[in-house]
Design a protein around this motif. Structure first.
Motif, short mmCIF file in Angstrom:
data_model
loop_
_atom_site.label_atom_id
_atom_site.label_comp_id
_atom_site.label_asym_id
_atom_site.label_seq_id
_atom_site.Cartn_x
_atom_site.Cartn_y
_atom_site.Cartn_z
N ASP A 13 -20.62 16.50 8.91
CA ASP A 13 -20.37 17.89 9.28
C ASP A 13 -18.89 18.21 9.40
N LEU A 14 -18.08 17.15 9.42
CA LEU A 14 -16.65 17.33 9.66
C LEU A 14 -15.93 17.63 8.36
N THR A 15 -15.27 18.79 8.29
CA THR A 15 -14.48 19.11 7.11
C THR A 15 -13.05 18.64 7.34
N VAL A 16 -12.65 17.67 6.54
CA VAL A 16 -11.34 17.06 6.76
C VAL A 16 -10.28 17.67 5.86
N LEU A 17 -10.65 17.96 4.61
CA LEU A 17 -9.73 18.66 3.71
C LEU A 17 -10.32 20.01 3.36
N GLY A 34 2.54 14.83 9.26
CA GLY A 34 1.61 15.69 9.99
C GLY A 34 0.98 14.93 11.14
N PRO A 35 0.35 15.66 12.03
CA PRO A 35 -0.24 15.01 13.20
C PRO A 35 -1.40 14.09 12.85
N SER A 36 -1.72 13.22 13.77
CA SER A 36 -2.83 12.28 13.57
C SER A 36 -4.14 13.05 13.39
N GLY A 37 -4.94 12.61 12.42
CA GLY A 37 -6.23 13.24 12.18
C GLY A 37 -6.15 14.49 11.32
N SER A 38 -4.97 14.78 10.77
CA SER A 38 -4.84 16.02 10.01
C SER A 38 -5.37 15.88 8.58
N GLY A 39 -5.69 14.65 8.16
CA GLY A 39 -6.25 14.48 6.82
C GLY A 39 -5.29 13.87 5.81
N LYS A 40 -4.17 13.35 6.26
CA LYS A 40 -3.17 12.78 5.34
C LYS A 40 -3.75 11.59 4.57
N SER A 41 -4.32 10.65 5.32
CA SER A 41 -4.88 9.46 4.65
C SER A 41 -6.02 9.86 3.72
N THR A 42 -6.87 10.75 4.19
CA THR A 42 -8.00 11.18 3.38
C THR A 42 -7.50 11.80 2.07
N PHE A 43 -6.47 12.62 2.15
CA PHE A 43 -5.90 13.23 0.95
C PHE A 43 -5.41 12.15 -0.01
N ASP A 161 0.12 4.45 2.27
CA ASP A 161 -0.46 5.04 3.47
C ASP A 161 0.14 4.37 4.71
N GLU A 162 1.10 5.02 5.30
CA GLU A 162 1.78 4.50 6.49
C GLU A 162 2.10 3.01 6.35
N PRO A 163 2.94 2.70 5.36
CA PRO A 163 3.16 1.27 5.06
C PRO A 163 3.88 0.50 6.16
N THR A 193 3.77 9.01 5.93
CA THR A 193 4.62 8.24 6.84
C THR A 193 4.88 8.96 8.14
N HIS A 194 5.14 8.16 9.16
CA HIS A 194 5.60 8.70 10.44
C HIS A 194 7.11 8.51 10.59
N GLU A 195 7.73 7.88 9.57
CA GLU A 195 9.17 7.62 9.64
C GLU A 195 9.90 8.84 9.08
N1 LIG Z 1 -14.83 7.42 6.71
C1 LIG Z 1 -14.79 8.43 7.62
N2 LIG Z 1 -15.91 8.87 8.20
C2 LIG Z 1 -15.91 9.87 9.11
N3 LIG Z 1 -14.79 10.50 9.49
C3 LIG Z 1 -13.63 10.13 8.96
C4 LIG Z 1 -13.56 9.06 7.99
N4 LIG Z 1 -12.27 8.90 7.63
C5 LIG Z 1 -11.57 9.80 8.33
N5 LIG Z 1 -12.36 10.55 9.13
C6 LIG Z 1 -11.95 11.65 10.01
O1 LIG Z 1 -11.22 12.55 9.23
C7 LIG Z 1 -10.15 13.09 9.96
C8 LIG Z 1 -8.87 12.89 9.16
O2 LIG Z 1 -8.61 11.52 9.07
P1 LIG Z 1 -7.34 10.93 8.32
O3 LIG Z 1 -7.44 9.46 8.43
O4 LIG Z 1 -7.26 11.51 6.97
O5 LIG Z 1 -6.17 11.49 9.21
P2 LIG Z 1 -4.64 11.11 9.16
O6 LIG Z 1 -3.90 12.38 8.99
O7 LIG Z 1 -4.40 10.05 8.16
O8 LIG Z 1 -4.37 10.56 10.62
P3 LIG Z 1 -3.46 9.34 11.11
O9 LIG Z 1 -2.09 9.86 11.18
O10 LIG Z 1 -4.02 9.02 12.46
O11 LIG Z 1 -3.63 8.23 10.14
C9 LIG Z 1 -10.14 12.39 11.29
O12 LIG Z 1 -10.75 13.26 12.22
C10 LIG Z 1 -10.99 11.18 11.07
O13 LIG Z 1 -11.68 10.83 12.25
#
Ligand SMILES: Nc1ncnc2c1ncn2[C@@H]1O[C@H](COP(=O)(O)OP(=O)(O)OP(=O)(O)O)[C@@H](O)[C@H]1O
Ligand SMILES: [Mg+2]
Lengths: 240, 229
Positions: A13-17, A34-43, A161-163, A193-195
């Motif tokens: 149900d969670l829309t990340v991007l 960007g802040p933690s959880g903003s979707g950077k890694s997912t992108f 990804d945040e090496p 990166t956070h640097e």
């Molecule tokens: N495999 C997954 N299943 C469910 N939720 C996920 C999954 N991967 C990421 N999320 C959720 O998606 C959102 C974005 O995660 P993402 O890892 O992309 O953030 P981020 O910007 O990289 O954060 P950080 O700086 O903490 O690494 C977060 O709320 C995370 O809990």
């Protein structure tokens, strides 16, 4: 080189991007902050399809890689990825870590791959570690090996990804130096990166992500110097 | 002391009874080994189906997954003796009780082995698969060269535990008139009219399980060494 069109990604149900569009040109060094959880890694992980996008398109090298007909394994050969936790293969020696993919994919013979590995290891001053196992290395050494392992595939793009965020502070420098070197050699790079100082120094462009969208993007000077977006301003005031 | 020796003489030497224990032991070992092999093959197949079915949309795989889940649930949720009886009396075309044992114990340990395989594979950090895939390796290659070699470390010791309990569990083969070590020693008991034959059987089981445990320890030590290296 990479074109992202209206990228959507849900986890349940969670829309990340929430509709990310972005074009990355050859030679660019794009930093994503960007802040933690903003979707950077997912992108980032969508770019090489470690995550399957829920919607939108990604084009790489003139091919739509989100199409079901696309050979994903072939695409990934051209995109190196470096992970926060290195993800070296603990069951293989350093040399085999570096040569496994090129050899098993039939791109090089074991001997050719060994030579490439040796050259790369010399470059980072770890040639003497070729026959040891990852468990014997420091965090900084592991991450440099992980970078070299990706480079051994001769990729066109490198994704980071945040090496450095899993590293002890005294080891961050050596890894950033290597990334800088790769950047200077002309590699196209996307780096989460956070640097901030590093992003400012190495990136040609910085994206600010928040809540699943790119809220602002600019040259590092402009983005860090005169941020427009309110959230970016408050983010920068916290991290700088 | 003299009575103990006399009784042991009666249990082992008189009428060449020791040969009977060896016959029974041979049957017990045969059943254990064949069932173990069947179990490993079956367990591996089931584990692969279950792991590959996660997140897959392939209907064939999903159907197989349902079957596999049914299999492990039923086998692990019902008594082994009952399973053995059902196979022996249900599959009347089987040539002998021993063959019924191969199949019954094989199917049973397959269910447990599959969980061992699955657990072992899942315990390997997901980052390993991702790293392999990010280099362009296929899922199968990454499994083969990266994930499986690491999973084996977790799998082998548990598989040995399974082998040890299988060895002991075959002692119920007598329920379907198979002359394994337990059944035969119980038969000798009827001749000696004391329980010494059962002690002899117990000593033989113990010898085997202690031996297997030693092998297991040795394997674990080897893995521990390669971890450090
Ligand atoms: N495999 C997954 N299943 C469910 N939720 C996920 C999954 N991967 C990421 N999320 C959720 O998606 C959102 C974005 O995660 P993402 O890892 O992309 O953030 P981020 O910007 O990289 O954060 P950080 O700086 O903490 O690494 C977060 O709320 C995370 O809990
Ligand atoms: Mg992240």
């Amino acid at each position: 080189m990479i074109e992202v069109k209206n990228l959507l990604k849900n986890f349940g149900d969670l829309t990340v991007l929430k509709g990310v569009s972005e074009t990355i040109k050859p030679g660019e060094k794009v930093a994503i902050v960007g802040p933690s959880g903003s979707g950077k890694s997912t992108f980032l992980r969508c770019l090489n399809l470690l995550e399957t996008p829920t919607g939108g398109e990604i084009w790489f090298d003139g091919e739509e890689i989100t199409s079901p007909r696309c050979d994903v394994d072939k695409v990934r050969r051209k995109m190196g990825m470096v992970f926060q936790h290195f993800n070296l293969f603990p069951n293989l020696t350093i040399q085999r870590n570096i040569t496994l993919a090129p050899v098993k994919l039939g791109l090089q013979t074991q001997q050719q791959a060994n030579e490439t590995a040796d050259t790369l290891l010399r470059r980072i001053g770890l040639a003497d570690k070729a026959d040891t196992y990852p468990a014997m290395l420091s965090g900084g050494q592991k991450q440099r090996i992980a970078i070299v392992r990706a480079l051994a595939m001769n990729p066109q793009v490198m994704l980071f990804d945040e090496p450095t965020s899993a590293l002890d502070p005294e080891m961050v420098g050596e890894v950033l130096d290597l990334i800088r070197e790769v950047a200077d050699a002309g590699m196209t790079m996307v780096i989460v990166t956070h640097e901030m100082h590093f992003a400012r120094e190495v990136a040609t462009r910085v994206l600010f992500m928040d809540e699943g969208v790119i809220r602002e993007q600019n040259t590092p000077e402009a983005l860090f110097g005169s941020p427009q977006d309110e959230r970016l301003q408050s983010f920068l005031s916290k991290v700088l | 002391m003299q009575t103990i020796l006399d009784n042991l003489y009666g249990a082992l030497i008189r009428e060449n009874r020791w040969q009977l224990y060896l016959q029974g032991l041979a049957i017990t070992l045969q059943i254990t080994l064949v069932a173990c092999l069947i179990g490993i093959v079956l367990g591996m197949l089931v584990a692969v189906v279950k792991i590959y079915a996660v997140g897959s949309r392939n209907p064939v795989l999903k159907a197989l997954n349902v079957i596999c889940n049914f299999y492990t649930t039923v086998i692990r949720g019902t008594p082994m003796v009952l399973q053995l009886l059902i196979i022996y009396f249900g599959l009347t075309f089987l040539p002998s009780g021993v063959v019924a044992c191969y199949i019954g114990f094989g199917i049973n340990s397959g269910a447990y082995a599959s969980e061992i395989f699955r657990g072992g594979i899942n315990s390997v950090d997901a980052g390993q698969m991702e790293a392999g895939r990010s280099l362009g390796l296929s899922r199968n290659s990454t499994m083969r060269y990266i994930v499986m070699p690491q999973a084996v470390k977790n799998i082998l010791p548990s598989l040995f535990n399974e082998l040890i309990s299988l060895l002991k569990e075959t002692s119920i083969a007598g329920y379907i008139a198979v002359n394994d070590l337990t059944k035969l020693s119980n038969g000798i008991k009827g001749r000696t009219l004391n329980i010494y034959p059962l002690f002899v059987a117990g000593a033989l089981y113990l010898l085997l399980t202690v031996l297997l445990t030693q092998v297991q320890r040795w394997i674990e030590r080897r893995f521990a060494r390669s971890d450090r290296g």
